[in-house]
Design a protein around this motif. Structure first.
Motif, PDB file in Angstrom:
ATOM      1  N   GLU A   1       0.812  -1.216   0.000  1.00 45.15           N
ATOM      2  CA  GLU A   1       0.000   0.000   0.000  1.00 45.15           C
ATOM      3  C   GLU A   1       0.843   1.264   0.000  1.00 45.15           C
ATOM      4  OE1 GLU A   1      -0.623  -2.338   2.627  1.00 45.15           O
ATOM      5  OE2 GLU A   1      -2.095  -3.381   1.401  1.00 45.15           O
ATOM      6  N   THR A   2       2.158   1.132   0.158  1.00 42.82           N
ATOM      7  CA  THR A   2       3.038   2.299   0.186  1.00 42.82           C
ATOM      8  C   THR A   2       4.244   2.056  -0.704  1.00 42.82           C
ATOM      9  OG1 THR A   2       4.239   1.464   2.102  1.00 42.82           O
ATOM     10  CG2 THR A   2       2.359   2.907   2.544  1.00 42.82           C
ATOM     11  N   GLY A   3       5.041   3.099  -0.877  1.00 42.68           N
ATOM     12  CA  GLY A   3       6.271   2.944  -1.642  1.00 42.68           C
ATOM     13  C   GLY A   3       6.344   3.812  -2.874  1.00 42.68           C
ATOM     14  N   MET A   4       5.205   4.241  -3.406  1.00 40.24           N
ATOM     15  CA  MET A   4       5.180   5.119  -4.570  1.00 40.24           C
ATOM     16  C   MET A   4       4.916   6.535  -4.067  1.00 40.24           C
ATOM     17  SD  MET A   4       5.626   2.919  -6.920  1.00 40.24           S
ATOM     18  CE  MET A   4       5.366   1.200  -7.290  1.00 40.24           C
ATOM     19  N   ILE A   5       5.950   7.354  -4.077  1.00 40.60           N
ATOM     20  CA  ILE A   5       5.877   8.682  -3.470  1.00 40.60           C
ATOM     21  C   ILE A   5       5.826   9.750  -4.553  1.00 40.60           C
ATOM     22  CG2 ILE A   5       7.082  10.330  -1.983  1.00 40.60           C
ATOM     23  CD1 ILE A   5       8.430   7.874  -0.676  1.00 40.60           C
ATOM     24  N   CYS A   6       4.926  10.696  -4.365  1.00 38.55           N
ATOM     25  CA  CYS A   6       4.849  11.867  -5.239  1.00 38.55           C
ATOM     26  C   CYS A   6       4.974  13.101  -4.361  1.00 38.55           C
ATOM     27  CB  CYS A   6       3.532  11.892  -6.002  1.00 38.55           C
ATOM     28  SG  CYS A   6       3.362  13.349  -7.046  1.00 38.55           S
ATOM     29  N   GLU A   7       5.882  13.990  -4.750  1.00 36.08           N
ATOM     30  CA  GLU A   7       6.064  15.256  -4.047  1.00 36.08           C
ATOM     31  C   GLU A   7       5.830  16.390  -5.034  1.00 36.08           C
ATOM     32  OE1 GLU A   7      10.025  15.261  -2.506  1.00 36.08           O
ATOM     33  OE2 GLU A   7       9.596  13.690  -1.031  1.00 36.08           O
TER      34      GLU A   7
ATOM     35  N   THR B   1       7.305  28.911  -0.619  1.00 33.76           N
ATOM     36  CA  THR B   1       7.209  27.695  -1.416  1.00 33.76           C
ATOM     37  C   THR B   1       6.222  26.761  -0.733  1.00 33.76           C
ATOM     38  OG1 THR B   1       9.508  27.906  -2.124  1.00 33.76           O
ATOM     39  CG2 THR B   1       8.499  25.741  -2.352  1.00 33.76           C
ATOM     40  N   LEU B   2       5.275  26.241  -1.506  1.00 35.15           N
ATOM     41  CA  LEU B   2       4.295  25.300  -0.977  1.00 35.15           C
ATOM     42  C   LEU B   2       4.748  23.888  -1.321  1.00 35.15           C
ATOM     43  CD1 LEU B   2       1.027  27.134  -2.059  1.00 35.15           C
ATOM     44  CD2 LEU B   2       2.291  27.352   0.075  1.00 35.15           C
ATOM     45  N   PHE B   3       4.560  22.959  -0.381  1.00 39.02           N
ATOM     46  CA  PHE B   3       5.057  21.602  -0.567  1.00 39.02           C
ATOM     47  C   PHE B   3       4.034  20.596  -0.056  1.00 39.02           C
ATOM     48  CE2 PHE B   3       7.298  17.854   1.036  1.00 39.02           C
ATOM     49  CZ  PHE B   3       8.005  17.482  -0.089  1.00 39.02           C
ATOM     50  N   SER B   4       3.877  19.512  -0.797  1.00 39.67           N
ATOM     51  CA  SER B   4       3.055  18.396  -0.324  1.00 39.67           C
ATOM     52  C   SER B   4       3.676  17.094  -0.797  1.00 39.67           C
ATOM     53  CB  SER B   4       1.610  18.529  -0.809  1.00 39.67           C
ATOM     54  OG  SER B   4       1.555  18.352  -2.198  1.00 39.67           O
ATOM     55  N   GLN B   5       3.441  16.044  -0.016  1.00 41.91           N
ATOM     56  CA  GLN B   5       3.983  14.726  -0.317  1.00 41.91           C
ATOM     57  C   GLN B   5       2.931  13.686   0.006  1.00 41.91           C
ATOM     58  OE1 GLN B   5       7.559  13.780   1.814  1.00 41.91           O
ATOM     59  NE2 GLN B   5       7.447  11.626   1.332  1.00 41.91           N
ATOM     60  N   SER B   6       2.855  12.656  -0.831  1.00 45.63           N
ATOM     61  CA  SER B   6       1.926  11.566  -0.591  1.00 45.63           C
ATOM     62  C   SER B   6       2.614  10.248  -0.904  1.00 45.63           C
ATOM     63  CB  SER B   6       0.675  11.745  -1.465  1.00 45.63           C
ATOM     64  OG  SER B   6      -0.235  10.718  -1.209  1.00 45.63           O
ATOM     65  N   ASN B   7       2.337   9.240  -0.092  1.00 41.48           N
ATOM     66  CA  ASN B   7       2.958   7.925  -0.216  1.00 41.48           C
ATOM     67  C   ASN B   7       1.852   6.880  -0.279  1.00 41.48           C
ATOM     68  OD1 ASN B   7       4.493   5.628  -0.072  1.00 41.48           O
ATOM     69  ND2 ASN B   7       5.547   6.176   1.810  1.00 41.48           N
ATOM     70  N   ASN B   8       1.667   6.261  -1.452  1.00 37.71           N
ATOM     71  CA  ASN B   8       0.622   5.262  -1.652  1.00 37.71           C
ATOM     72  C   ASN B   8       1.156   4.112  -2.491  1.00 37.71           C
ATOM     73  OD1 ASN B   8      -1.960   6.394  -0.476  1.00 37.71           O
ATOM     74  ND2 ASN B   8      -1.231   8.123  -1.675  1.00 37.71           N
ATOM     75  N   GLY B   9       0.260   3.217  -2.874  1.00 40.53           N
ATOM     76  CA  GLY B   9       0.639   2.046  -3.648  1.00 40.53           C
ATOM     77  C   GLY B   9       0.743   2.293  -5.140  1.00 40.53           C
ATOM     78  N   ALA B  10       0.239   3.442  -5.627  1.00 39.43           N
ATOM     79  CA  ALA B  10       0.301   3.770  -7.050  1.00 39.43           C
ATOM     80  C   ALA B  10       0.626   5.252  -7.200  1.00 39.43           C
ATOM     81  CB  ALA B  10      -1.026   3.460  -7.735  1.00 39.43           C
TER      82      ALA B  10
END
Length: 100
Positions: free
Chosen positions: A50-56, A65-74
């Motif tokens: 369910e994790t491992g694919m990270i998009c920042e 500067t605005l920043f967001s990160q998400s870590n999911n399975g896809a």
């Protein structure tokens, strides 16, 4: 707005770049003060699928500067969640800009 893409442990994907460009162009149409965007796709080895694919997503706007990160399975899910998070930050930034 210029969009820079970076990949770590992942091969470049025109499909992911297209999805990210589409989401960010919608944000740019609504929030015209966005200067540039950096999108990072990373793959990490994890014990759960369910994790491992990270998009920042890092957005350059006047003053900060605005920043967001998400870590999911896809990557698609990670991209969508990171874009939603940065959209909330943009709304808050716009509200602060209007009060001055």
């Amino acid at each position: 707005m210029t969009i820079n893409f970076e990949y770590h442990n992942v091969s470049a994907s025109p499909r992911l770049e297209g999805l990210a460009s589409e989401k960010l162009s919608k944000l740019e149409n609504k929030y015209d003060f966005i200067v540039a965007a950096d999108v990072y796709f990373k793959k990490e080895n994890t014990s759960t699928p369910e994790t491992g694919m990270i998009c920042e997503i890092r957005l350059n706007v006047p003053g900060t500067t605005l920043f967001s990160q998400s870590n999911n399975g896809a990557f698609e899910v990670s991209l969508a969640k990171a874009a939603d998070e940065v959209k909330i930050q943009l709304q808050k930034k716009k509200e602060k800009m209007q009060t001055y």
